[in-house]
Motif scaffolding. Structure first.
Motif, short mmCIF file in Angstrom:
data_model
loop_
_atom_site.label_atom_id
_atom_site.label_comp_id
_atom_site.label_asym_id
_atom_site.label_seq_id
_atom_site.Cartn_x
_atom_site.Cartn_y
_atom_site.Cartn_z
N UNK A 162 7.54 14.58 2.56
CA UNK A 162 7.06 14.39 3.93
C UNK A 162 5.82 13.50 3.94
N UNK A 163 4.91 13.71 3.02
CA UNK A 163 3.68 12.92 2.99
C UNK A 163 3.96 11.45 2.72
N UNK A 164 4.84 11.19 1.77
CA UNK A 164 5.19 9.80 1.48
C UNK A 164 5.88 9.15 2.68
N UNK A 165 6.83 9.87 3.28
CA UNK A 165 7.57 9.31 4.41
C UNK A 165 6.68 9.11 5.63
N UNK A 215 0.82 -1.20 0.00
CA UNK A 215 0.00 0.00 0.00
C UNK A 215 0.86 1.26 0.00
N UNK A 216 1.93 1.23 0.80
CA UNK A 216 2.83 2.39 0.86
C UNK A 216 3.53 2.60 -0.48
N UNK A 217 3.96 1.50 -1.10
CA UNK A 217 4.64 1.62 -2.39
C UNK A 217 3.70 2.17 -3.46
N UNK A 218 2.45 1.71 -3.45
CA UNK A 218 1.49 2.19 -4.44
C UNK A 218 1.23 3.68 -4.27
N UNK A 219 1.06 4.12 -3.01
CA UNK A 219 0.82 5.54 -2.77
C UNK A 219 2.04 6.36 -3.16
N UNK A 220 3.24 5.90 -2.77
CA UNK A 220 4.45 6.66 -3.06
C UNK A 220 4.65 6.83 -4.56
N UNK A 221 4.51 5.74 -5.30
CA UNK A 221 4.70 5.82 -6.75
C UNK A 221 3.60 6.65 -7.41
#
Length: 327
Positions: free
Chosen positions: A304-307, A4-10
């Motif tokens: 910041x949002x991704x991290x 989920x984090x990878x999908x949001x970050x990309x």
């Protein structure tokens, strides 16, 4: 990295780059479509009453967020097609961000002022804000532009990324829906003083975290961090808007200029407190400086949002999963 984090970050990074590359289209923008739907709902629901305004806000903003949640669920139900989730996040991020168009419109006014074409500058100013331009001279137009760049960096970039980090695609869409409703009905005109109350208050709540992050990043990324912090601390609470105050004050201090004061807005005159009173008057050249600061703040806000997304998801009771089931 959890799926989920990878999908949001990309997806967020791709959407941010898409906004940098294209800005808002002149026709067919999803936010404009939402605005037309909200206006149609207003024509049916409008009463000079807070309750009807609250119903309008709940239907429009809640409907947008719910639709985005259903679409996200449908994409995740595809199973194993992470690219579809990345594409949805990218499309939603591109749709809600407005940083490139903000800079483009601000630069158009700045170029007109630099060329000495005051009438052209007055003609373009309503693309940025609701000020009454005809009574404004060059320095006051420049001041209005810098204030609009500061406030809209929070509204059109940072706030959306913050809520994307919290809620993914529904967070992105929901925040932009709330912000758009506030722009449509949240001002204190006779027609919207009661009907727009709910939209304005909800926008204050939704914009609170993004405004503080914007002010913090402007302080860190600006040419005068000490001045930005001093102005934010001293003047941020003096502004009538709880969210515009910290943002405009930090930009004023970072750029070394004086913002606030008397303005004409929506047919009425307001006397707002001066922000960073020790600064100099705004000049046309400060518009480009404000645009560059806005761009730096936007890039930092993306990082910041991704991290912060894993932490925010944990705090809201929705931990990230390592596999496809995470949400």
């Amino acid at each position: 990295m959890p799926a989920d984090h990878a999908s949001f970050a990309c997806g967020a990074a791709l959407g941010f780059l898409g906004d940098l590359a294209t800005g808002d289209p002149r026709r067919g923008h999803p936010v404009a479509a939402f605005g037309r739907a909200a206006a149609a709902a207003e024509r049916r629901l409008w009463r000079d009453h807070r309750g009807y305004g609250a119903l309008h806000t709940a239907l429009c903003a809640g409907g947008a967020a719910a639709g985005a949640a259903l679409l996200t669920r449908a994409v995740r139900a595809l199973g194993g097609r992470r690219g579809a989730e990345v594409a949805l996040t990218a499309a939603a991020t591109w749709a809600v961000l407005g940083g490139t168009t903000l800079g483009r419109e601000a630069r158009a006014v700045g170029d007109a002022l630099a060329a000495g074409d005051l009438e052209a500058a007055r003609e373009r100013l309503p693309h940025l804000c609701g000020r009454d331009p005809q009574a404004l001279d060059g320095p006051r137009i420049a001041r209005a532009v810098v204030e609009s760049v500061a406030e809209n960096t929070s509204d059109a970039v940072v706030g959306a990324l913050v809520w994307g980090a919290v809620g993914g695609v529904p967070g992105l869409i929901g925040f932009r829906a709330v912000n758009t409703l506030d722009a449509m009905v949240g001002h204190k005109s006779p027609r919207y003083r009661r009907f727009g109350w709910a939209a304005a208050r909800l926008d204050d709540v939704a914009g609170w975290p993004g405004a503080r992050l914007t002010a913090a990043l402007a302080t860190l990324a600006g040419p005068d961090p000490r001045g930005a912090w001093r102005a934010w601390r001293h003047d941020g609470r003096r502004h009538p808007s709880p969210n515009a105050g910290p943002v405009e004050a930090s930009f004023a201090g970072a750029l070394g200029v004086r913002l606030g004061g008397t303005l004409a807005y929506g047919g009425r005159v307001e006397h707002r407190p001066v922000l960073n009173s020790g600064g100099r008057p705004v000049a046309a050249a400060d518009i480009e400086r404000a645009i560059r600061l806005s761009r730096r703040v936007g890039v930092l806000a993306l990082g910041v949002s991704v991290a912060a997304r894993p932490v925010l998801r944990a705090l809201t009771g929705r931990p990230l999963a390592a596999g496809r089931g995470g949400g």
